[in-house]
Design an enzyme around this catalytic site. Structure first.
Site, PDB file in Angstrom:
ATOM      1  N   HIS B 122       0.839  -1.207   0.000  1.00  0.00           N
ATOM      2  CA  HIS B 122       0.000   0.000   0.000  1.00  0.00           C
ATOM      3  C   HIS B 122       0.876   1.260   0.000  1.00  0.00           C
ATOM      4  O   HIS B 122       0.691   2.166  -0.826  1.00  0.00           O
ATOM      5  CB  HIS B 122      -0.906  -0.022   1.234  1.00  0.00           C
ATOM      6  CG  HIS B 122      -1.705   1.228   1.429  1.00  0.00           C
ATOM      7  ND1 HIS B 122      -3.040   1.320   1.095  1.00  0.00           N
ATOM      8  CD2 HIS B 122      -1.367   2.457   1.917  1.00  0.00           C
ATOM      9  CE1 HIS B 122      -3.481   2.546   1.369  1.00  0.00           C
ATOM     10  NE2 HIS B 122      -2.477   3.254   1.878  1.00  0.00           N
ATOM     11  N   GLU B 123       1.846   1.312   0.903  1.00  0.00           N
ATOM     12  CA  GLU B 123       2.653   2.526   1.036  1.00  0.00           C
ATOM     13  C   GLU B 123       3.524   2.759  -0.201  1.00  0.00           C
ATOM     14  O   GLU B 123       3.716   3.903  -0.628  1.00  0.00           O
ATOM     15  CB  GLU B 123       3.526   2.461   2.290  1.00  0.00           C
ATOM     16  CG  GLU B 123       2.739   2.373   3.583  1.00  0.00           C
ATOM     17  CD  GLU B 123       1.711   3.476   3.752  1.00  0.00           C
ATOM     18  OE1 GLU B 123       1.895   4.564   3.174  1.00  0.00           O
ATOM     19  OE2 GLU B 123       0.689   3.244   4.430  1.00  0.00           O
ATOM     20  N   HIS B 126       1.767   4.675  -2.726  1.00  0.00           N
ATOM     21  CA  HIS B 126       1.868   6.136  -2.544  1.00  0.00           C
ATOM     22  C   HIS B 126       3.215   6.646  -3.065  1.00  0.00           C
ATOM     23  O   HIS B 126       3.287   7.682  -3.725  1.00  0.00           O
ATOM     24  CB  HIS B 126       1.761   6.494  -1.063  1.00  0.00           C
ATOM     25  CG  HIS B 126       0.386   6.328  -0.477  1.00  0.00           C
ATOM     26  ND1 HIS B 126      -0.740   6.778  -1.123  1.00  0.00           N
ATOM     27  CD2 HIS B 126      -0.030   5.776   0.695  1.00  0.00           C
ATOM     28  CE1 HIS B 126      -1.805   6.509  -0.357  1.00  0.00           C
ATOM     29  NE2 HIS B 126      -1.399   5.898   0.734  1.00  0.00           N
ATOM     30  N   HIS B 132      -5.210   7.406  -2.266  1.00  0.00           N
ATOM     31  CA  HIS B 132      -6.147   6.428  -1.716  1.00  0.00           C
ATOM     32  C   HIS B 132      -7.301   6.177  -2.677  1.00  0.00           C
ATOM     33  O   HIS B 132      -7.795   7.103  -3.320  1.00  0.00           O
ATOM     34  CB  HIS B 132      -6.685   6.913  -0.371  1.00  0.00           C
ATOM     35  CG  HIS B 132      -5.713   6.690   0.746  1.00  0.00           C
ATOM     36  ND1 HIS B 132      -5.667   7.473   1.865  1.00  0.00           N
ATOM     37  CD2 HIS B 132      -4.734   5.757   0.900  1.00  0.00           C
ATOM     38  CE1 HIS B 132      -4.710   7.036   2.670  1.00  0.00           C
ATOM     39  NE2 HIS B 132      -4.119   5.995   2.103  1.00  0.00           N
TER      40      HIS B 132
END
Lengths: 88, 427
Positions: B122-123, B126, B132
């Protein structure tokens, strides 16, 4: 579900601001939110989280706000967009 | 899917694990391997690739706790887990931080801890430019969704594949390569921005921030909290007050007695990021905004006299916790839970400040500030002598009170930055 108490509303506003659903505070205006603004922000959060859009801090919404998550906001640049809208 | 609006201008990025968790069931090698696998998830689906670097990496990975000077403080177990910075030219762009207070696990059920691989995927999304997503199947949903199974077999959901392909181009596939999992079409996320209608409604019973004389002042997660009677103000790391109006202590901090009329001192513990409130001979320990069961307890737990304390703070210079009462101060070690030998000592060791201070904070700039009444003193770095030019006005320098004299009566609000009109900053 029971009505959220003042503490839950306070924490809810803090959460909504932190993750971009409410504009960041401005120390010079010390603005507060209207009820309509708060309801719209809650609905936006609920839509993003896949919850039923009630516009209230119901049990599911509060539970979702308590879930572990990434620190980054869900809505990026809200304050900047709001600032531009105010100018227009 | 949703994009951040920034993208790397190159297709080969460097990465490095800069620091590891202080205490983790995972070895350094396991953590390193999980990071590599999480990065490769993204490179398998696009024309981006990664190379490990020894220094100056694009994606610098750290395990940090509490406030770590990037504007996104961590909060102990649960709550916020990690964050990463979007692509860009700034040195911190791409850097990825995990909360050191979490129990990071590998492919274990949720009850054992937090799956490091799932959060890392997930990170890194980014760090590559994805924001998101509200799509149900996306790894970029902001909420932790539990372990994602074997890292070697993990495949990005279609929503995330589409996003990364848009940013860096589609990976040229061999015919025998597998297709991405979960081909569920989703609509692009169109965020709704709530209308902003400011109002100004000031209750009359709240204390005047411009008169200072705070009961307690604390640095919590990088923000300074100023407590006075049953209220508090918050100053963000950017030095903005969240509001000129105070919030009520009992509507935010859950578990203090309803008849508590003020607090003496507050500080954030270094060992577990929990927050400690003092009043008289009692203290409470908070996990985030909620008091833990079993409190209040007596100050004797710390080895402090029962008369209460004036101030508590963690000195960034040495990581020790200091308690002040009247003309004396003590030094406490959170890791051994014991008071250091040789204390209490006389407050006059801190040269330039009076006795009976209101409170003390170590601020994010590395300096320490002593507060008493309407004045404050600054101690640069690890110095024990107040800077020249102090004391100065708390109201003017911390509370946004635009005043020519501190004796100005509150009835003249327009001279204190409290006029009733709403003025946009730019005008």
């Amino acid at each position: 579900w029971s009505r959220p108490d003042a503490m839950e509303i306070s924490k809810g506003v803090d959460w909504l601001t932190r993750y971009g659903y409410l504009p960041a505070p401005d120390p010079l205006t010390a603005q507060q939110q209207t009820l309509e603004g708060l309801i719209a922000a809650i609905k936006s959060m609920q839509r993003f989280a896949g919850l039923k859009e009630t516009g209230t801090l119901d049990e599911d919404t509060i539970k979702m706000m308590q879930r572990p998550r990434c620190s980054l906001p869900d809505i990026i640049g809200t304050s900047e967009i709001m600032r531009r809208r105010r100018k227009r | 899917y949703s994009l951040s609006g920034t993208v790397w201008s190159k297709n080969l990025l460097t990465w490095r694990v800069n620091s590891f968790p202080h205490a983790s069931p995972l070895t350094h090698q396991e953590i390193h391997d999980l990071m590599l696998k999480a990065l490769n998830v993204w490179s398998k689906s696009s024309e981006i690739s990664f190379q490990e670097a020894s220094a100056d990496a694009d994606i610098l990975i750290d395990f940090s706790r509490s406030h770590h000077e990037d504007g996104y403080p961590f909060d102990g177990i649960g709550g916020t887990l990690a964050h990463a910075f979007f692509p860009g030219e700034h040195p911190i762009s791409g850097d990825t931080h995990f909360d050191d207070d979490e129990i990071w696990t590998k492919s274990l059920p949720e009850s054992y801890g937090t799956d490091l691989f799932a959060v890392a995927v997930h990170e890194f999304g980014h760090a590559l430019g994805l924001a998101h997503s509200s799509a149900e199947e996306s790894i970029m949903r902001p909420y932790y969704q539990g372990p994602v199974g074997n890292p070697d077999q993990y495949k990005l959901p279609q929503d995330d594949v589409s996003a990364i392909e848009q940013l860096y181009g589609r990976r040229k596939r061999n015919p025998d390569q597998e297709k991405p999992a979960l081909p569920v079409p989703t609509q692009p996320n169109i965020p709704y921005y709530p209308p902003q209608r400011p109002t100004y409604n000031r209750p009359r019973d709240q204390p005047d921030r411009c008169k200072a004389h705070f009961d307690a002042i604390a640095n919590i997660r990088g923000e300074v909290f100023f407590f006075k009677k049953r209220y508090f103000w918050r100053l963000q790391p950017s030095r903005n007050l969240v509001s000129l109006n105070p919030a009520q202590i009992h509507q935010f901090w859950e578990g203090l007695p309803k008849d508590l009329d003020r607090v003496d001192a507050v500080y954030e513990r270094t060992n577990d990021s929990k927050i400690v409130f003092f009043r008289g001979n009692n203290y409470w320990v908070f996990k985030d905004t909620k008091a833990e069961p079993g409190y209040p307890r007596s100050l004797s737990d710390f080895g402090l006299p029962p008369a209460g304390i004036d101030a508590a703070f963690v000195w960034r210079h040495n990581g020790k916790t200091y308690f002040f009462q009247g003309s004396r101060f003590w030094r406490f070690d959170e890791h051994t839970s014991r008071m250091d030998l040789g204390y209490p000592k006389e407050v006059n060791m801190w040269q330039g400040v009076p006795q009976d201070v209101d409170d003390i904070v170590s601020w994010n700039d590395g300096n320490t500030y002593f507060f008493k009444g309407t004045k404050y003193w600054k101690f640069t770095g690890g110095k024990v002598e107040a800077d020249i030019g102090f004391p100065r006005s708390v109201a003017r320098d911390w509370m946004y009170c635009d005043m020519t004299t501190e004796d100005l009566p509150t009835q003249w609000p327009k001279f204190r930055g409290e006029s009733d009109c709403i003025c946009a900053r730019e005008s």
